[in-house]
Motif scaffolding. Structure first.
Motif, PDB file in Angstrom:
ATOM      1  N   ALA A   3      17.675 -35.809  64.206  1.00 42.58           N
ATOM      2  CA  ALA A   3      16.446 -35.458  63.488  1.00 42.58           C
ATOM      3  C   ALA A   3      15.201 -35.626  64.337  1.00 42.58           C
ATOM      4  CB  ALA A   3      16.339 -36.320  62.234  1.00 42.58           C
ATOM      5  N   PHE A   4      15.346 -36.016  65.621  1.00 43.43           N
ATOM      6  CA  PHE A   4      14.215 -36.286  66.521  1.00 43.43           C
ATOM      7  C   PHE A   4      13.394 -37.465  66.000  1.00 43.43           C
ATOM      8  CE2 PHE A   4      14.185 -31.401  67.027  1.00 43.43           C
ATOM      9  CZ  PHE A   4      15.381 -31.471  67.694  1.00 43.43           C
ATOM     10  N   TYR A  21      12.356 -24.234  54.577  1.00 41.13           N
ATOM     11  CA  TYR A  21      12.620 -25.659  54.753  1.00 41.13           C
ATOM     12  C   TYR A  21      11.289 -26.413  54.746  1.00 41.13           C
ATOM     13  CZ  TYR A  21      11.627 -24.338  59.601  1.00 41.13           C
ATOM     14  OH  TYR A  21      11.059 -23.811  60.733  1.00 41.13           O
ATOM     15  N   GLY A  22      11.342 -27.699  54.408  1.00 37.59           N
ATOM     16  CA  GLY A  22      10.138 -28.521  54.333  1.00 37.59           C
ATOM     17  C   GLY A  22       9.601 -28.840  55.719  1.00 37.59           C
ATOM     18  N   SER A  43      16.364 -25.136  49.193  1.00 35.28           N
ATOM     19  CA  SER A  43      16.015 -26.131  50.198  1.00 35.28           C
ATOM     20  C   SER A  43      14.546 -26.482  50.144  1.00 35.28           C
ATOM     21  CB  SER A  43      16.375 -25.593  51.567  1.00 35.28           C
ATOM     22  OG  SER A  43      16.035 -24.241  51.639  1.00 35.28           O
ATOM     23  N   ALA A  77      13.098 -26.233  66.447  1.00 32.62           N
ATOM     24  CA  ALA A  77      14.071 -26.844  67.365  1.00 32.62           C
ATOM     25  C   ALA A  77      15.284 -27.343  66.579  1.00 32.62           C
ATOM     26  CB  ALA A  77      13.415 -27.992  68.127  1.00 32.62           C
ATOM     27  N   ILE A  78      15.042 -27.906  65.395  1.00 29.36           N
ATOM     28  CA  ILE A  78      16.162 -28.366  64.571  1.00 29.36           C
ATOM     29  C   ILE A  78      16.966 -27.164  64.069  1.00 29.36           C
ATOM     30  CG2 ILE A  78      16.798 -29.613  62.468  1.00 29.36           C
ATOM     31  CD1 ILE A  78      14.457 -31.436  62.939  1.00 29.36           C
ATOM     32  N   THR A  93       8.791 -31.573  57.118  1.00 28.26           N
ATOM     33  CA  THR A  93       9.354 -32.729  57.818  1.00 28.26           C
ATOM     34  C   THR A  93      10.870 -32.788  57.678  1.00 28.26           C
ATOM     35  OG1 THR A  93       8.975 -34.041  55.855  1.00 28.26           O
ATOM     36  CG2 THR A  93       7.296 -34.140  57.557  1.00 28.26           C
ATOM     37  N   ASP A  94      11.457 -31.682  57.239  1.00 28.11           N
ATOM     38  CA  ASP A  94      12.898 -31.639  57.041  1.00 28.11           C
ATOM     39  C   ASP A  94      13.609 -31.848  58.386  1.00 28.11           C
ATOM     40  OD1 ASP A  94      15.272 -31.376  55.815  1.00 28.11           O
ATOM     41  OD2 ASP A  94      14.831 -29.462  54.866  1.00 28.11           O
ATOM     42  N   THR A  95      14.730 -32.571  58.351  1.00 28.61           N
ATOM     43  CA  THR A  95      15.409 -32.857  59.613  1.00 28.61           C
ATOM     44  C   THR A  95      16.820 -32.294  59.655  1.00 28.61           C
ATOM     45  OG1 THR A  95      16.068 -34.970  58.689  1.00 28.61           O
ATOM     46  CG2 THR A  95      14.123 -34.956  60.072  1.00 28.61           C
ATOM     47  N   ASP A  96      17.172 -31.520  58.649  1.00 29.43           N
ATOM     48  CA  ASP A  96      18.517 -30.953  58.646  1.00 29.43           C
ATOM     49  C   ASP A  96      18.489 -29.612  57.909  1.00 29.43           C
ATOM     50  OD1 ASP A  96      21.402 -30.924  58.890  1.00 29.43           O
ATOM     51  OD2 ASP A  96      21.420 -31.264  56.736  1.00 29.43           O
ATOM     52  N   GLN A 130       8.325 -29.014  65.089  1.00 32.70           N
ATOM     53  CA  GLN A 130       9.670 -29.434  65.464  1.00 32.70           C
ATOM     54  C   GLN A 130      10.749 -28.725  64.661  1.00 32.70           C
ATOM     55  OE1 GLN A 130       8.940 -33.594  63.997  1.00 32.70           O
ATOM     56  NE2 GLN A 130      11.048 -33.439  63.339  1.00 32.70           N
ATOM     57  N   ARG A 150      19.240 -26.051  66.858  1.00 29.71           N
ATOM     58  CA  ARG A 150      20.405 -26.919  67.067  1.00 29.71           C
ATOM     59  C   ARG A 150      21.423 -26.761  65.935  1.00 29.71           C
ATOM     60  NH1 ARG A 150      19.615 -30.796  70.846  1.00 29.71           N
ATOM     61  NH2 ARG A 150      21.104 -32.175  69.842  1.00 29.71           N
ATOM     62  N   LYS A 190      13.983 -29.914  48.666  1.00 31.10           N
ATOM     63  CA  LYS A 190      14.759 -31.021  49.207  1.00 31.10           C
ATOM     64  C   LYS A 190      14.007 -32.354  49.140  1.00 31.10           C
ATOM     65  CE  LYS A 190      17.688 -31.815  53.189  1.00 31.10           C
ATOM     66  NZ  LYS A 190      18.021 -31.301  54.513  1.00 31.10           N
ATOM     67  N   ARG A 198      13.423 -36.824  71.554  1.00 32.64           N
ATOM     68  CA  ARG A 198      14.809 -36.755  71.142  1.00 32.64           C
ATOM     69  C   ARG A 198      15.653 -37.608  72.071  1.00 32.64           C
ATOM     70  NH1 ARG A 198      19.610 -33.934  71.393  1.00 32.64           N
ATOM     71  NH2 ARG A 198      19.243 -33.108  73.455  1.00 32.64           N
ATOM     72  N   GLU A 206       8.323 -27.760  75.344  1.00 31.75           N
ATOM     73  CA  GLU A 206       8.834 -28.777  74.437  1.00 31.75           C
ATOM     74  C   GLU A 206       9.966 -28.209  73.571  1.00 31.75           C
ATOM     75  OE1 GLU A 206       5.937 -30.367  71.780  1.00 31.75           O
ATOM     76  OE2 GLU A 206       7.077 -32.196  71.428  1.00 31.75           O
ATOM     77  N   LYS A 221      13.110 -28.188  75.525  1.00 28.51           N
ATOM     78  CA  LYS A 221      13.542 -29.561  75.777  1.00 28.51           C
ATOM     79  C   LYS A 221      14.214 -30.135  74.524  1.00 28.51           C
ATOM     80  CE  LYS A 221      10.755 -33.093  76.372  1.00 28.51           C
ATOM     81  NZ  LYS A 221       9.388 -33.540  76.652  1.00 28.51           N
ATOM     82  N   LEU A 222      13.585 -29.933  73.351  1.00 29.04           N
ATOM     83  CA  LEU A 222      14.125 -30.499  72.114  1.00 29.04           C
ATOM     84  C   LEU A 222      15.411 -29.797  71.695  1.00 29.04           C
ATOM     85  CD1 LEU A 222      10.945 -31.086  69.912  1.00 29.04           C
ATOM     86  CD2 LEU A 222      12.384 -32.812  70.971  1.00 29.04           C
TER      87      LEU A 222
END
Lengths: 291, 390
Positions: free
Chosen positions: A211-212, B208-209, A260, B240-241, B211-214, B237, B244, A263, A120, B265, B268-269
């Protein structure tokens, strides 16, 4: 309820801005070569990952970002010279397959260099969310949207006002005619890869704080960018931007109001729908013969 | 080929005869010439589950060497037969068959994933070979299979530990958010199953998926659901998303993560957003902050030191599962004073009070894992580090 709407639109626009940058990369290479560069997502990943590495080496953030974009451009130019240029007279399908190979190679290489971890970047201007009308936005989202808009404007100026840009445009309209008036179309292909990688890397760096990034981050971003390019009309710059924003909004609102879980499926439904009902895309009718 | 096979068969007979002679000749002497104790392992050392199999294999090799250096077991050496199934259930089955039929192992310690374990389980049952699995799912030991045991805690226990903690805060309305991976789905299902038992009312169930990032859309919905606490069953990951985005949309409810993210990790993330997040974790991960009187402290500190000195990489709970599996087998062989499979199985089932990296193990005929909720510690992120709750 308004605040929920706003929240979904805000996250949709953030994602959409990145998709637009990736889609522009597809459009640039498509115009120069007639092929779809499936390594575009990997250029995004290389940008994000190099920025993390440079930052870890103690380089200040703005310089790390510039170096990361440069690194991605160098990688793209090398690949154009070594893998794509020798086959430039081969068929479009051959070129596409080469780019898929390049994508796999870059992903493997990234895994060797950076490992499988997730990284990140820090937010460019802090992590404190900004509230507006009940919704919240990370300052990084503003960077993403602003950065993407700036990149699009710069690209527009490059194509509209510089000789090199006009030469690239001319090549995309008619390669043979461009050669006849003395444009080096080989150099145009070379430059397109560099330009596409620069846009991708900018997107990769902008999105990394939200999104890392990881060695395989390019797969999804590449596919989404491709869907956006298809939606807008392959080869159309305005279409790529529009396609990116529309796809991002569809995802954001779809995740918010439907489910979701679907998505990622939205991007693929968009590709199918475009192929069935609107083969030229929203703004890409002039290239419909090539699709 | 035929010739070769004939020769091999002949060679084996000759070797067998020679061994028999040796055995008779060496009767009564120290068992240096005796057959080694054969430990079989099939692990996912490469492939998508390499983060499980890699530390597991390293741990088994490390401790088999150590035990041999200290003179072995019952006067016999240990010999490790290990295969890499790369996370593939089909391969795991083939290797389990090879371990049982060709390598003639006395006990199997292995099966990194639930999938590979399930594929090998019928073979262990048919051939009456004691099998200690290193995989998580409850289905491995429920219903109880005569020859199958496991060392890791289950995701159901993680749910229960979290619900107990939520109850202690006098809260009951819980929103679930989970990823779409195997671990995430399995834990979500277990949480849904045990929620009523703890009086939990699930008011939202978002996904959520991978590889989802939001995840702001899901969290915005949760914000309006009337939840009092949020549980994220996730791995990788995604959590961590979620963490945030959770702070971004302004949620201030207690947030619980699963044991799947108990690593540096994650902190950290997630950055400062992780402050106040709680999650259940094995004692091994927090060996440095365990109180001195904790029964597990010496075990986890010793294992951590041995592993990190040797491999120069951070210890993980998964390697700990392999340590526990091997030690339970070793203790059972000592207790049974033999490697006779039936006696060994009975001795494993009779394991009582074994203090391992995963917790204190008390097995019985009805419980082939033998851990209770005390195996998990409830952690809270404080000042960018783990701290023990209570």
């Amino acid at each position: 309820m308004t605040s929920a709407w706003l929240q979904f639109i805000a996250s949709g626009l953030t994602a959409g801005a990145i998709y637009a940058l990736v889609a522009l990369g597809f459009a640039i290479v498509f115009n120069a070569s007639g092929a779809i560069n499936f390594a575009q997502g990997e250029f995004v990943m290389v940008g994000g990952m190099s920025a993390v590495s440079f930052l870890a080496m103690g380089v200040p953030l703005p310089l790390a970002i510039a170096l990361a974009v440069a690194a991605s451009v160098v990688v793209a130019l090398l690949i154009e010279r070594v893998a794509v240029s020798p086959a430039r007279n081969a068929g479009t399908v051959t070129l596409i397959i080469i780019t898929i190979g390049v994508a796999l190679f870059l992903r493997g290489l990234a895994q060797l260099v950076w490992g499988k971890g997730v990284f990140r970047l820090p937010g460019f201007s802090g992590e404190e969310p900004i509230a507006f009308f009940g919704a919240t936005l990370l300052p990084q989202s503003l960077w993403v949207m602003g950065g993407a808009a700036l990149a699009v404007l710069a690209l527009g100026a490059f194509y509209g006002r510089t000789l090199a840009g006009k030469a690239m445009l001319a090549t995309s309209y008619n390669k043979l005619a461009a050669q006849l008036v003395g444009i080096n179309t080989r150099a145009v292909l070379f430059a397109s890869f560099g330009l596409a990688a620069a846009l991708g890397a900018i997107g990769g760096v902008l999105i990394a704080p939200i999104a890392f990034t990881s060695y395989d981050a390019g797969i999804m971003l590449g596919l989404k960018g491709f869907a956006a390019a298809m939606l807008g009309g392959l080869g159309s710059f305005a279409g790529a931007v529009l396609g990116g924003v529309v796809l991002g909004l569809l995802e954001g609102l779809g995740a918010g109001f439907v489910s979701s879980a679907y998505k990622d499926a939205i991007a693929f439904v968009v590709i199918l729908a475009v192929l069935f009902f609107l083969p030229g895309g929203l703004l890409g009718a002039r290239h419909s013969d090539r699709v | 080929m035929g010739m070769f096979r004939f020769n091999r068969a002949l060679a084996r007979q000759v070797a067998g005869a020679a061994l028999a002679v040796c055995g008779v000749a060496g009767f009564g002497s120290a068992g240096a010439q005796e057959q080694p104790i054969r430990i079989g392992a099939f692990l996912s050392v490469t492939g998508p589950a390499a983060f499980l199999g890699d530390p597991e294999l390293k741990t088994l090799e490390l401790y088999v060497d150590r035990i041999n250096a200290e003179g072995g077991l019952l006067g016999r050496k240990l010999q490790l037969f290990s295969y890499d199934d790369a996370g593939d259930a089909e391969k795991a089955r083939t290797f389990a068959k090879r371990l049982i039929e060709q390598d003639k192992v006395d006990v199997i310690v292995g099966g990194s994933t639930t999938g590979t374990t399930m594929a090998a389980m019928p073979l262990a049952e048919q051939s009456s070979t004691p099998f200690i699995s290193l995989a998580g799912a409850v289905t491995i030991i429920e219903p109880v299979k005569k020859w199958v045991f496991k060392t890791p805690h289950t995701d159901r226990m993680a749910c229960e530990k979290i619900f107990v903690d939520i109850k202690a805060r006098n809260l009951s309305k819980v929103a679930l958010i989970s990823g779409s991976g195997g671990f995430d789905k399995s834990m979500r299902a277990e949480c849904v199953k045990v929620a009523p038992k703890y009086g939990m009312d699930l008011v939202a169930d978002e996904t959520y998926g991978a590889t989802d990032t939001d995840m702001t859309a899901q969290l915005t919905k949760i914000k309006g659901s009337g939840a009092q606490a949020v549980l994220n069953a996730g791995f990788g990951q995604g959590p961590a998303i979620v963490t945030r985005n959770y702070r971004q949309v302004g949620l201030a409810l207690p947030l619980y993560q699963s044991h799947g993210v108990a690593s540096r990790e994650y902190i950290k993330l997630s950055g400062p957003a992780a402050e106040g997040v709680r999650l259940p974790a094995a004692a091994l991960l927090v060996s440095d902050i365990l109180p001195a009187e904790d029964a597990q402290k010496p075990v986890v500190v010793a294992y951590r030191k041995a592993y990190e000195d040797k491999f120069k990489s951070d210890v993980s709970t998964f390697g700990g599962h392999a340590y526990d599996g091997l030690m339970i087998a070793v203790n059972a062989i000592k207790a049974a004073r033999s490697t006779d499979k039936a006696r060994l199985r009975d001795a494993i089932e009779a394991t009582k009070g074994y203090v391992g990296t995963g917790g204190v193990v008390n097995m019985s005929a009805a419980d082939h894992m033998g851990l209770d909720l005390s195996a998990f510690r409830m952690l809270e992120v404080k000042d960018g580090n783990w701290s023990l709750v209570k």
